[in-house]
Design a protein around this motif. Structure first.
Motif, PDB file in Angstrom:
ATOM      1  N   HIS A 223      38.646  52.812  27.210  1.00 56.29           N
ATOM      2  CA  HIS A 223      39.381  54.066  27.382  1.00 56.29           C
ATOM      3  C   HIS A 223      40.216  54.160  28.656  1.00 56.29           C
ATOM      4  CE1 HIS A 223      40.265  58.305  26.873  1.00 56.29           C
ATOM      5  NE2 HIS A 223      39.792  58.548  28.082  1.00 56.29           N
ATOM      6  N   ASN A 224      39.596  54.111  29.829  1.00 57.52           N
ATOM      7  CA  ASN A 224      40.331  54.462  31.048  1.00 57.52           C
ATOM      8  C   ASN A 224      39.948  53.547  32.204  1.00 57.52           C
ATOM      9  OD1 ASN A 224      42.246  55.906  32.433  1.00 57.52           O
ATOM     10  ND2 ASN A 224      40.947  57.662  32.835  1.00 57.52           N
ATOM     11  N   PHE A 225      40.780  53.573  33.260  1.00 53.06           N
ATOM     12  CA  PHE A 225      40.637  52.639  34.377  1.00 53.06           C
ATOM     13  C   PHE A 225      40.456  53.366  35.703  1.00 53.06           C
ATOM     14  CE2 PHE A 225      43.440  50.688  31.199  1.00 53.06           C
ATOM     15  CZ  PHE A 225      42.816  49.471  30.982  1.00 53.06           C
ATOM     16  N   MET A 226      39.860  52.640  36.658  1.00 42.98           N
ATOM     17  CA  MET A 226      39.824  53.069  38.050  1.00 42.98           C
ATOM     18  C   MET A 226      39.735  51.823  38.921  1.00 42.98           C
ATOM     19  SD  MET A 226      39.959  55.196  40.509  1.00 42.98           S
ATOM     20  CE  MET A 226      40.004  56.734  39.588  1.00 42.98           C
ATOM     21  N   PRO A 227      40.687  51.634  39.859  1.00 34.88           N
ATOM     22  CA  PRO A 227      40.609  50.482  40.759  1.00 34.88           C
ATOM     23  C   PRO A 227      39.328  50.505  41.584  1.00 34.88           C
ATOM     24  CG  PRO A 227      42.792  51.458  40.825  1.00 34.88           C
ATOM     25  CD  PRO A 227      41.928  52.402  40.038  1.00 34.88           C
ATOM     26  N   GLU A 228      38.769  49.323  41.820  1.00 34.18           N
ATOM     27  CA  GLU A 228      37.561  49.220  42.631  1.00 34.18           C
ATOM     28  C   GLU A 228      37.855  49.467  44.100  1.00 34.18           C
ATOM     29  OE1 GLU A 228      34.072  45.897  43.560  1.00 34.18           O
ATOM     30  OE2 GLU A 228      35.159  45.836  41.658  1.00 34.18           O
ATOM     31  N   GLY A 231      41.803  45.745  45.815  1.00 34.42           N
ATOM     32  CA  GLY A 231      43.097  45.162  45.495  1.00 34.42           C
ATOM     33  C   GLY A 231      43.048  44.103  44.413  1.00 34.42           C
ATOM     34  N   ARG A 232      41.923  43.989  43.739  1.00 34.72           N
ATOM     35  CA  ARG A 232      41.777  42.936  42.721  1.00 34.72           C
ATOM     36  C   ARG A 232      41.070  43.399  41.452  1.00 34.72           C
ATOM     37  NH1 ARG A 232      39.862  36.656  43.646  1.00 34.72           N
ATOM     38  NH2 ARG A 232      39.785  36.089  41.424  1.00 34.72           N
ATOM     39  N   HIS A 233      39.959  44.097  41.594  1.00 31.53           N
ATOM     40  CA  HIS A 233      39.146  44.430  40.429  1.00 31.53           C
ATOM     41  C   HIS A 233      39.335  45.887  40.014  1.00 31.53           C
ATOM     42  CE1 HIS A 233      37.086  40.927  42.226  1.00 31.53           C
ATOM     43  NE2 HIS A 233      36.894  40.593  40.964  1.00 31.53           N
ATOM     44  N   VAL A 234      39.195  46.139  38.704  1.00 30.53           N
ATOM     45  CA  VAL A 234      39.263  47.507  38.195  1.00 30.53           C
ATOM     46  C   VAL A 234      38.100  47.755  37.255  1.00 30.53           C
ATOM     47  CG1 VAL A 234      41.784  47.644  38.393  1.00 30.53           C
ATOM     48  CG2 VAL A 234      40.760  46.960  36.218  1.00 30.53           C
ATOM     49  N   PHE A 235      37.613  48.994  37.293  1.00 27.06           N
ATOM     50  CA  PHE A 235      36.608  49.434  36.329  1.00 27.06           C
ATOM     51  C   PHE A 235      37.322  49.935  35.080  1.00 27.06           C
ATOM     52  CE2 PHE A 235      34.601  50.156  40.479  1.00 27.06           C
ATOM     53  CZ  PHE A 235      33.407  49.462  40.306  1.00 27.06           C
ATOM     54  N   VAL A 236      36.715  49.680  33.934  1.00 29.24           N
ATOM     55  CA  VAL A 236      37.215  50.236  32.677  1.00 29.24           C
ATOM     56  C   VAL A 236      36.041  50.850  31.931  1.00 29.24           C
ATOM     57  CG1 VAL A 236      37.091  47.952  31.575  1.00 29.24           C
ATOM     58  CG2 VAL A 236      38.393  49.779  30.478  1.00 29.24           C
TER      59      VAL A 236
END
Length: 318
Positions: A223-228, A231-236
């Motif tokens: 569904h949706n994202f948030m950067p960790e 500068g490299r990883h993101v939560f989904v």
């Protein structure tokens, strides 16, 4: 008399707590309210009405206020980002479901999911510049690094659209997969990540060629994202599967997945990188994940259908 005194003392106590604690703001879309939480004690502070169907929120570019978009009330409410107190209301914004500012702070864009259109405003005074009628249910957005283009997921027609903000014309529309939702620009500015709920995956798009270059399987209802914040990883968030995944934006691969109950939706990451706060859309609560263990360590009761979440000391957005 005693009842009046108790009310005054309660209000005084809540005001004092709000002033000294870091406040977490949670939008309860299903009842039009905000729940404020003391981030240090993890306890709810209070609960108040803000408007009809508040879905998303974001800071002004200068961080002087937090904007709540009330889709059915057709207005924006500006909150103090430190306390969550209401500062003012702007009543001439039509159906703002999702909102965003271009990186150059020139444009303010509002997606009208209910009315199938995207409105582009001048960010200086919020006057409407142009309205775009699009296929069906414009949902989330992301901007190109140079602020020339805004990318919109069309949840009802399974598409991704690009609008040129300089010429104010639709550049392209491509099929992206069943029921797309969140869209995020990778930190290097090269690709878009699109959460495709109906395919349980993240589609990676080269927006310069308008081509899908990769499919990353995630979890059910991606569904949706948030950067960790590194500068490299993101939560989904995988809303139907009750899980959250982490994607490495350099390798464009999924690195891990961990459970979060109740329809994980919008997220906020603490500035120190130790906690992930997530609204649990279906069970009236917020979960706090300890990122050293990837386990839910606290749950906090909020209102019906919690959606957007914010606190001031959060990790970098990219």
């Amino acid at each position: 008399m005693r009842s009046l005194l108790m009310t005054v003392l309660t209000l005084f106590s809540l005001t004092a707590l709000t002033c000294r604690a870091e406040v977490v703001v949670v939008l309860n879309s299903g009842e039009g309210t905000i729940t404020r939480i003391d981030r240090q004690s993890y306890q709810p502070i209070d609960h108040f009405y803000v408007g009809r169907e508040p879905h998303h929120l974001m800071s002004l570019p200068d961080n002087s206020a937090l904007i709540v978009a009330n889709a059915v009330s057709n207005d924006l409410v500006f909150l103090d980002p430190k306390t969550g107190n209401i500062l003012r209301r702007l009543s001439r914004i039509s159906d703002p479901y999702q909102i965003g500012f271009s990186p150059d702070k020139r444009w303010f864009v509002a997606n009208s999911l209910r009315l199938d259109r995207v409105d582009v405003y001048d960010a200086r005074d919020f006057h409407l510049v142009k309205r775009f009628e699009l296929a069906s249910m414009p949902s989330h957005m992301a901007f190109s690094p140079d602020s020339s283009t805004v990318f919109i997921t069309l949840q009802g027609s399974d598409q991704l659209a690009a609008i040129d903000l300089l010429t104010r014309a639709v550049k392209w529309v491509i099929p992206i997969g069943k029921t797309p939702a969140g869209v995020l620009l990778t930190p290097d500015g090269k690709h878009l990540l699109v959460g495709v709920m109906g395919l349980n995956e993240v589609a990676v798009v080269d927006y310069k060629t308008a081509q899908i270059i990769k499919h990353i399987p995630a979890g059910k209802g991606t569904h949706n994202f948030m950067p960790e914040g590194d500068g490299r990883h993101v939560f989904v968030g995988n809303r139907s599967g009750d899980t959250v995944s982490i994607i490495d934006t350099r390798t464009l691969t999924l690195t891990k997945t961990f459970p979060v109950p109740g329809g994980p939706d919008d997220m906020e990451v603490s500035a120190d990188g130790k906690e992930l706060w997530i609204t649990n859309r279906w069970i009236r609560q917020v979960s706090v994940v300890d990122l050293s263990t990837d386990k839910v360590v606290r749950t906090i009761p909020v209102g019906k259908s919690p959606h957007g979440i914010f606190f001031e000391h959060h990790a970098a957005r990219q």
